[in-house]
Design a protein around this motif. Structure first.
Motif, PDB file in Angstrom:
ATOM      1  N   LEU A   1       0.825  -1.349   0.141  1.00 30.82           N
ATOM      2  CA  LEU A   1       0.116  -0.001   0.209  1.00 30.82           C
ATOM      3  C   LEU A   1       0.802   1.206   0.012  1.00 30.82           C
ATOM      4  CD1 LEU A   1      -2.786  -0.932   2.412  1.00 30.82           C
ATOM      5  CD2 LEU A   1      -3.048  -0.624   0.092  1.00 30.82           C
ATOM      6  N   GLY A   2       2.010   1.182   0.889  1.00 31.29           N
ATOM      7  CA  GLY A   2       2.819   2.309   0.859  1.00 31.29           C
ATOM      8  C   GLY A   2       3.531   2.690  -0.549  1.00 31.29           C
ATOM      9  N   CYS A   3       3.834   1.578  -1.049  1.00 29.41           N
ATOM     10  CA  CYS A   3       4.309   1.419  -2.574  1.00 29.41           C
ATOM     11  C   CYS A   3       3.449   1.928  -3.738  1.00 29.41           C
ATOM     12  CB  CYS A   3       4.820  -0.157  -3.219  1.00 29.41           C
ATOM     13  SG  CYS A   3       5.361  -0.106  -4.729  1.00 29.41           S
ATOM     14  N   THR A   4       2.157   1.581  -3.607  1.00 29.51           N
ATOM     15  CA  THR A   4       1.124   2.188  -4.447  1.00 29.51           C
ATOM     16  C   THR A   4       0.835   3.508  -4.337  1.00 29.51           C
ATOM     17  OG1 THR A   4       0.141  -0.225  -4.305  1.00 29.51           O
ATOM     18  CG2 THR A   4      -1.279   1.680  -5.158  1.00 29.51           C
ATOM     19  N   SER A   5       0.811   3.856  -3.009  1.00 29.44           N
ATOM     20  CA  SER A   5       0.914   5.286  -2.650  1.00 29.44           C
ATOM     21  C   SER A   5       1.613   6.233  -3.415  1.00 29.44           C
ATOM     22  CB  SER A   5       0.794   5.667  -1.052  1.00 29.44           C
ATOM     23  OG  SER A   5       0.480   6.804  -0.893  1.00 29.44           O
TER      24      SER A   5
ATOM     25  N   VAL B   1       4.312   9.607   1.811  1.00 27.58           N
ATOM     26  CA  VAL B   1       4.842   9.081   3.401  1.00 27.58           C
ATOM     27  C   VAL B   1       4.011   9.900   4.241  1.00 27.58           C
ATOM     28  CG1 VAL B   1       6.497   8.916   5.055  1.00 27.58           C
ATOM     29  CG2 VAL B   1       6.848   7.827   2.630  1.00 27.58           C
ATOM     30  N   LEU B   2       3.956  11.091   4.074  1.00 24.23           N
ATOM     31  CA  LEU B   2       3.094  12.138   5.134  1.00 24.23           C
ATOM     32  C   LEU B   2       1.886  11.880   5.204  1.00 24.23           C
ATOM     33  CD1 LEU B   2       5.421  15.069   4.967  1.00 24.23           C
ATOM     34  CD2 LEU B   2       5.215  13.516   6.730  1.00 24.23           C
ATOM     35  N   THR B   3       1.149  11.847   4.176  1.00 23.12           N
ATOM     36  CA  THR B   3      -0.110  11.571   3.964  1.00 23.12           C
ATOM     37  C   THR B   3      -0.709  10.114   4.465  1.00 23.12           C
ATOM     38  OG1 THR B   3      -0.148  11.071   1.755  1.00 23.12           O
ATOM     39  CG2 THR B   3      -0.541  13.208   1.928  1.00 23.12           C
ATOM     40  N   ASN B   4       0.357   9.176   4.088  1.00 25.21           N
ATOM     41  CA  ASN B   4      -0.017   7.730   4.572  1.00 25.21           C
ATOM     42  C   ASN B   4       0.128   7.942   6.223  1.00 25.21           C
ATOM     43  OD1 ASN B   4       1.856   5.571   2.271  1.00 25.21           O
ATOM     44  ND2 ASN B   4      -0.248   6.648   2.290  1.00 25.21           N
ATOM     45  N   LEU B   5       1.132   8.497   6.973  1.00 28.75           N
ATOM     46  CA  LEU B   5       1.075   8.706   8.373  1.00 28.75           C
ATOM     47  C   LEU B   5      -0.151   9.437   8.900  1.00 28.75           C
ATOM     48  CD1 LEU B   5       5.036   9.365   8.791  1.00 28.75           C
ATOM     49  CD2 LEU B   5       3.693   7.198   9.124  1.00 28.75           C
ATOM     50  N   SER B   6      -0.402  10.441   8.237  1.00 29.98           N
ATOM     51  CA  SER B   6      -1.619  11.474   8.765  1.00 29.98           C
ATOM     52  C   SER B   6      -2.804  10.478   8.661  1.00 29.98           C
ATOM     53  CB  SER B   6      -1.909  12.620   7.850  1.00 29.98           C
ATOM     54  OG  SER B   6      -2.538  12.257   6.713  1.00 29.98           O
ATOM     55  N   GLY B   7      -2.924   9.503   7.722  1.00 35.58           N
ATOM     56  CA  GLY B   7      -3.943   8.538   7.696  1.00 35.58           C
ATOM     57  C   GLY B   7      -4.017   7.651   8.856  1.00 35.58           C
ATOM     58  N   VAL B   8      -2.886   7.090   9.248  1.00 31.03           N
ATOM     59  CA  VAL B   8      -2.705   6.426  10.460  1.00 31.03           C
ATOM     60  C   VAL B   8      -3.371   7.258  11.633  1.00 31.03           C
ATOM     61  CG1 VAL B   8      -1.074   5.156  11.921  1.00 31.03           C
ATOM     62  CG2 VAL B   8      -1.000   5.052   9.480  1.00 31.03           C
TER      63      VAL B   8
ATOM     64  N   VAL C   1       2.041  -0.889  11.392  1.00 28.70           N
ATOM     65  CA  VAL C   1       1.502  -0.357  10.075  1.00 28.70           C
ATOM     66  C   VAL C   1       2.383   0.772   9.721  1.00 28.70           C
ATOM     67  CG1 VAL C   1      -0.138   1.153   9.068  1.00 28.70           C
ATOM     68  CG2 VAL C   1      -0.906  -0.805  10.643  1.00 28.70           C
ATOM     69  N   ILE C   2       2.981   1.544  10.521  1.00 24.30           N
ATOM     70  CA  ILE C   2       3.821   2.598  10.299  1.00 24.30           C
ATOM     71  C   ILE C   2       5.150   2.160   9.581  1.00 24.30           C
ATOM     72  CG2 ILE C   2       5.425   4.539  11.156  1.00 24.30           C
ATOM     73  CD1 ILE C   2       2.938   5.307  12.857  1.00 24.30           C
ATOM     74  N   PRO C   3       5.872   1.389  10.245  1.00 27.35           N
ATOM     75  CA  PRO C   3       7.145   0.726   9.137  1.00 27.35           C
ATOM     76  C   PRO C   3       7.062   0.247   8.011  1.00 27.35           C
ATOM     77  CG  PRO C   3       6.856  -0.542  11.284  1.00 27.35           C
ATOM     78  CD  PRO C   3       5.900   0.697  11.391  1.00 27.35           C
ATOM     79  N   SER C   4       5.929  -0.545   8.047  1.00 29.53           N
ATOM     80  CA  SER C   4       5.589  -1.342   6.800  1.00 29.53           C
ATOM     81  C   SER C   4       5.206  -0.256   5.836  1.00 29.53           C
ATOM     82  CB  SER C   4       4.116  -2.043   6.958  1.00 29.53           C
ATOM     83  OG  SER C   4       4.528  -3.179   7.961  1.00 29.53           O
ATOM     84  N   LEU C   5       4.283   0.941   6.085  1.00 29.10           N
ATOM     85  CA  LEU C   5       4.191   1.783   5.008  1.00 29.10           C
ATOM     86  C   LEU C   5       5.113   2.705   4.598  1.00 29.10           C
ATOM     87  CD1 LEU C   5       0.613   3.395   6.398  1.00 29.10           C
ATOM     88  CD2 LEU C   5       1.052   2.112   4.435  1.00 29.10           C
ATOM     89  N   LEU C   6       6.194   2.936   5.400  1.00 29.94           N
ATOM     90  CA  LEU C   6       7.227   3.872   5.277  1.00 29.94           C
ATOM     91  C   LEU C   6       8.321   3.079   4.571  1.00 29.94           C
ATOM     92  CD1 LEU C   6       8.092   5.111   8.592  1.00 29.94           C
ATOM     93  CD2 LEU C   6       7.386   6.574   6.832  1.00 29.94           C
TER      94      LEU C   6
ATOM     95  N   TYR D   1       9.612   4.045  -4.488  1.00 28.85           N
ATOM     96  CA  TYR D   1      10.411   4.942  -4.915  1.00 28.85           C
ATOM     97  C   TYR D   1      11.578   4.318  -5.255  1.00 28.85           C
ATOM     98  CZ  TYR D   1      14.172   8.872  -5.074  1.00 28.85           C
ATOM     99  OH  TYR D   1      14.887   9.677  -5.346  1.00 28.85           O
ATOM    100  N   SER D   2      12.157   3.511  -4.934  1.00 20.77           N
ATOM    101  CA  SER D   2      13.221   2.669  -5.443  1.00 20.77           C
ATOM    102  C   SER D   2      12.879   1.890  -7.065  1.00 20.77           C
ATOM    103  CB  SER D   2      13.625   1.821  -4.524  1.00 20.77           C
ATOM    104  OG  SER D   2      14.418   2.183  -3.488  1.00 20.77           O
ATOM    105  N   MET D   3      11.830   1.281  -6.762  1.00 17.82           N
ATOM    106  CA  MET D   3      11.255   0.651  -8.087  1.00 17.82           C
ATOM    107  C   MET D   3      11.430   1.660  -9.167  1.00 17.82           C
ATOM    108  SD  MET D   3       8.012  -1.414  -6.429  1.00 17.82           S
ATOM    109  CE  MET D   3       8.141  -2.697  -5.211  1.00 17.82           C
TER     110      MET D   3
END
Length: 160
Positions: free
Chosen positions: A34-38, A54-61, A123-128, A135-137
């Motif tokens: 999900l983090g990758c897709t984001s 990443v920041l929007t994912n974290l705000s969602g958490v 969730v947080i480390p998984s998303l990060l 990004y690396s992909m």
């Protein structure tokens, strides 16, 4: 080699590596995807795009935790639904801030938190890390395409 092929190749390779890394570290592989897709879905790319996703994912958490704990504290299903409505409003209105301007990223972070029963520590480390993999992909795919010697310009098909 086309850009699509190069990014597909590096995405496939790094997806397999992410699967191994996530299991090895005890992370949620699906949340990492999900983090990758984001990152891939973000209209902003590069390091700034990674930061925004990443920041929007974290705000969602955080928003999800407000709903989860707020609903428990309030103790009423109906009031919990009202809280969900209010929080969803704030999840959207935060788009006014550049670093929180990707609404789907916010909902991705919230959904991951709900799916993990509020286990934000997982969730947080998984998303990060998933975002970094996304990004690396893309970055490695663009690097590979550039090294292949094929122009980035699309082919123009002429009609006869």
């Amino acid at each position: 080699m086309s850009t699509l092929f190069a990014i597909s190749l590096t995405t496939g390779l790094l997806s397999g590596i992410w699967g191994w890394v996530s299991i090895s570290l005890g992370l949620l592989s699906w949340a990492g995807f999900l983090g990758c897709t984001s990152y891939f879905a973000s209209p902003i790319q590069g390091l700034r795009g990674l930061g925004v996703s990443v920041l929007t994912n974290l705000s969602g958490v955080i928003w999800a935790l407000i709903i989860i704990h707020g609903s428990q504290w309030l103790g009423s299903d109906v009031i919990g639904y009202i809280l969900t409505a209010l929080v969803s409003f704030f999840m959207c209105i935060q788009v006014q801030k550049l670093w929180l301007s990707f609404i789907p990223g916010t909902f991705i972070g919230a959904c991951a938190t709900f799916a993990a029963d509020g286990n934000w520590q997982l969730v947080i480390p998984s998303l990060l890390i998933g975002g970094i993999f996304g990004y690396s992909m893309k970055l490695s795919g663009l690097w590979l395409q550039e090294r292949s010697g094929v122009s980035l310009k699309p082919k123009v098909i002429e009609e006869k």
